[in-house]
Design a protein around this motif. Structure first.
Motif, PDB file in Angstrom:
ATOM      1  N   GLN A  64       0.809  -1.177   0.153  1.00  0.00           N
ATOM      2  CA  GLN A  64       0.041  -0.056  -0.021  1.00  0.00           C
ATOM      3  C   GLN A  64       0.709   1.288   0.066  1.00  0.00           C
ATOM      4  OE1 GLN A  64      -3.291  -0.191   0.006  1.00  0.00           O
ATOM      5  NE2 GLN A  64      -3.028  -2.445  -0.351  1.00  0.00           N
ATOM      6  N   TYR A  65       1.201   1.596  -1.197  1.00  0.00           N
ATOM      7  CA  TYR A  65       1.916   3.052  -1.297  1.00  0.00           C
ATOM      8  C   TYR A  65       1.342   4.030  -0.756  1.00  0.00           C
ATOM      9  CZ  TYR A  65       4.305   0.035  -4.917  1.00  0.00           C
ATOM     10  OH  TYR A  65       4.882  -1.026  -5.669  1.00  0.00           O
ATOM     11  N   GLU A  66       0.097   4.340  -0.923  1.00  0.00           N
ATOM     12  CA  GLU A  66      -0.661   5.450  -0.270  1.00  0.00           C
ATOM     13  C   GLU A  66      -0.534   5.391   1.223  1.00  0.00           C
ATOM     14  OE1 GLU A  66      -3.047   8.818  -0.396  1.00  0.00           O
ATOM     15  OE2 GLU A  66      -2.388   7.700  -1.833  1.00  0.00           O
ATOM     16  N   GLU A  67      -0.589   4.197   2.026  1.00  0.00           N
ATOM     17  CA  GLU A  67      -0.566   4.179   3.367  1.00  0.00           C
ATOM     18  C   GLU A  67       1.057   4.454   3.697  1.00  0.00           C
ATOM     19  OE1 GLU A  67      -2.975   3.810   5.667  1.00  0.00           O
ATOM     20  OE2 GLU A  67      -4.191   3.874   3.882  1.00  0.00           O
ATOM     21  N   LEU A  68       1.803   3.937   3.172  1.00  0.00           N
ATOM     22  CA  LEU A  68       3.334   4.558   3.540  1.00  0.00           C
ATOM     23  C   LEU A  68       3.566   5.847   3.291  1.00  0.00           C
ATOM     24  CD1 LEU A  68       6.287   4.005   4.317  1.00  0.00           C
ATOM     25  CD2 LEU A  68       6.639   3.389   1.759  1.00  0.00           C
ATOM     26  N   ALA A  69       2.993   6.583   2.325  1.00  0.00           N
ATOM     27  CA  ALA A  69       3.263   7.929   2.069  1.00  0.00           C
ATOM     28  C   ALA A  69       2.540   8.862   2.923  1.00  0.00           C
ATOM     29  CB  ALA A  69       2.804   8.381   0.640  1.00  0.00           C
ATOM     30  N   LYS A  70       1.386   8.464   3.345  1.00  0.00           N
ATOM     31  CA  LYS A  70       0.546   9.181   4.347  1.00  0.00           C
ATOM     32  C   LYS A  70       1.379   8.990   5.768  1.00  0.00           C
ATOM     33  CE  LYS A  70      -3.724   7.238   3.913  1.00  0.00           C
ATOM     34  NZ  LYS A  70      -4.922   7.168   4.169  1.00  0.00           N
ATOM     35  N   SER A  71       1.805   7.560   6.214  1.00  0.00           N
ATOM     36  CA  SER A  71       2.687   7.375   7.617  1.00  0.00           C
ATOM     37  C   SER A  71       3.997   8.466   7.175  1.00  0.00           C
ATOM     38  CB  SER A  71       2.974   5.965   7.808  1.00  0.00           C
ATOM     39  OG  SER A  71       3.882   5.813   8.262  1.00  0.00           O
ATOM     40  N   MET A  72       4.550   8.438   6.272  1.00  0.00           N
ATOM     41  CA  MET A  72       5.760   9.332   6.362  1.00  0.00           C
ATOM     42  C   MET A  72       5.579  10.838   6.203  1.00  0.00           C
ATOM     43  SD  MET A  72       8.249   7.057   3.924  1.00  0.00           S
ATOM     44  CE  MET A  72       9.656   7.693   4.189  1.00  0.00           C
ATOM     45  N   ALA A  73       4.568  11.154   5.721  1.00  0.00           N
ATOM     46  CA  ALA A  73       4.200  12.591   5.738  1.00  0.00           C
ATOM     47  C   ALA A  73       3.749  13.009   7.139  1.00  0.00           C
ATOM     48  CB  ALA A  73       2.822  12.944   4.575  1.00  0.00           C
ATOM     49  N   ASN A  74       3.427  11.958   8.205  1.00  0.00           N
ATOM     50  CA  ASN A  74       3.139  12.455   9.598  1.00  0.00           C
ATOM     51  C   ASN A  74       4.379  12.044  10.175  1.00  0.00           C
ATOM     52  OD1 ASN A  74       0.820  13.441   9.118  1.00  0.00           O
ATOM     53  ND2 ASN A  74       0.145  11.380   8.686  1.00  0.00           N
ATOM     54  N   ASP A  75       5.509  11.745   9.696  1.00  0.00           N
ATOM     55  CA  ASP A  75       6.755  11.427  10.699  1.00  0.00           C
ATOM     56  C   ASP A  75       7.291  12.766  11.249  1.00  0.00           C
ATOM     57  OD1 ASP A  75       8.553   9.806  11.854  1.00  0.00           O
ATOM     58  OD2 ASP A  75       9.084   8.554   9.748  1.00  0.00           O
ATOM     59  N   HIS A  76       8.564  12.563  11.901  1.00  0.00           N
ATOM     60  CA  HIS A  76       9.397  13.712  12.472  1.00  0.00           C
ATOM     61  C   HIS A  76       9.773  14.626  11.188  1.00  0.00           C
ATOM     62  CE1 HIS A  76      12.521  15.970  14.338  1.00  0.00           C
ATOM     63  NE2 HIS A  76      12.193  15.770  15.449  1.00  0.00           N
ATOM     64  N   PRO A  77       9.416  16.032  11.381  1.00  0.00           N
ATOM     65  CA  PRO A  77       9.796  16.897  10.385  1.00  0.00           C
ATOM     66  C   PRO A  77      11.106  16.709   9.744  1.00  0.00           C
ATOM     67  CG  PRO A  77       8.722  18.011  12.111  1.00  0.00           C
ATOM     68  CD  PRO A  77       8.941  16.845  12.478  1.00  0.00           C
ATOM     69  N   THR A  78      12.284  16.457  10.646  1.00  0.00           N
ATOM     70  CA  THR A  78      13.629  16.372  10.211  1.00  0.00           C
ATOM     71  C   THR A  78      13.691  14.944   9.376  1.00  0.00           C
ATOM     72  OG1 THR A  78      14.340  17.307  12.155  1.00  0.00           O
ATOM     73  CG2 THR A  78      16.056  15.829  10.914  1.00  0.00           C
ATOM     74  N   LEU A  79      12.950  13.959   9.600  1.00  0.00           N
ATOM     75  CA  LEU A  79      12.929  12.836   8.788  1.00  0.00           C
ATOM     76  C   LEU A  79      12.240  13.161   7.629  1.00  0.00           C
ATOM     77  CD1 LEU A  79      12.294  10.038  11.466  1.00  0.00           C
ATOM     78  CD2 LEU A  79      14.442  10.879  10.504  1.00  0.00           C
TER      79      LEU A  79
END
Length: 127
Positions: free
Chosen positions: A64-79
């Protein structure tokens, strides 16, 4: 890593001084060379490991690319910023490809369109 780099620079400056015998200089040079090779190999091993993980991920048709993208977009700002730097570099490498076929033609063509925008907005500082 910063401390290791500082130590390497200190050793390099010691090698330029007259305070060490030739035997000591040779021993320090050998240690420094071994350390630099080990560091280089460790980085290459880590890059290859992560490249293979990404390869497995994108080769999984159920991923699920969309799920990964959403998850990473909510990760720590530096990451987020660091990941974006890697994505931008990937786009630039794709745009520079000389040889491609129908399987990646659309990606290369999109990368070529994005490259001028990336070059214009290059700054992605790590804060």
């Amino acid at each position: 890593m910063k401390r290791n780099n500082e130590l390497c620079e200190k050793i390099k400056s010691m090698l330029e001084s007259d305070n060490l015998s030739e035997g000591q200089k040779k021993a320090f040079k050998e240690l420094l060379t071994e350390y630099e090779w080990a560091t280089y190999k460790e980085h290459n091993d880590r890059h290859e490991f992560f490249r293979k993980q990404v390869e497995k991920m994108v080769n999984d048709f159920g991923f699920q690319y969309e799920e990964l993208a959403k998850s990473m977009a909510n990760d720590h700002p530096t990451l987020q910023q660091t990941f974006m730097q890697m994505v931008v570099l990937f786009i630039e490498k794709m745009a520079d490809k000389q040889y491609y076929d129908d399987r990646n033609k659309a990606s290369v063509e999109l990368a070529k369109k994005l490259k001028p925008i990336i070059e214009e907005n290059r700054s992605l500082p790590c804060i």
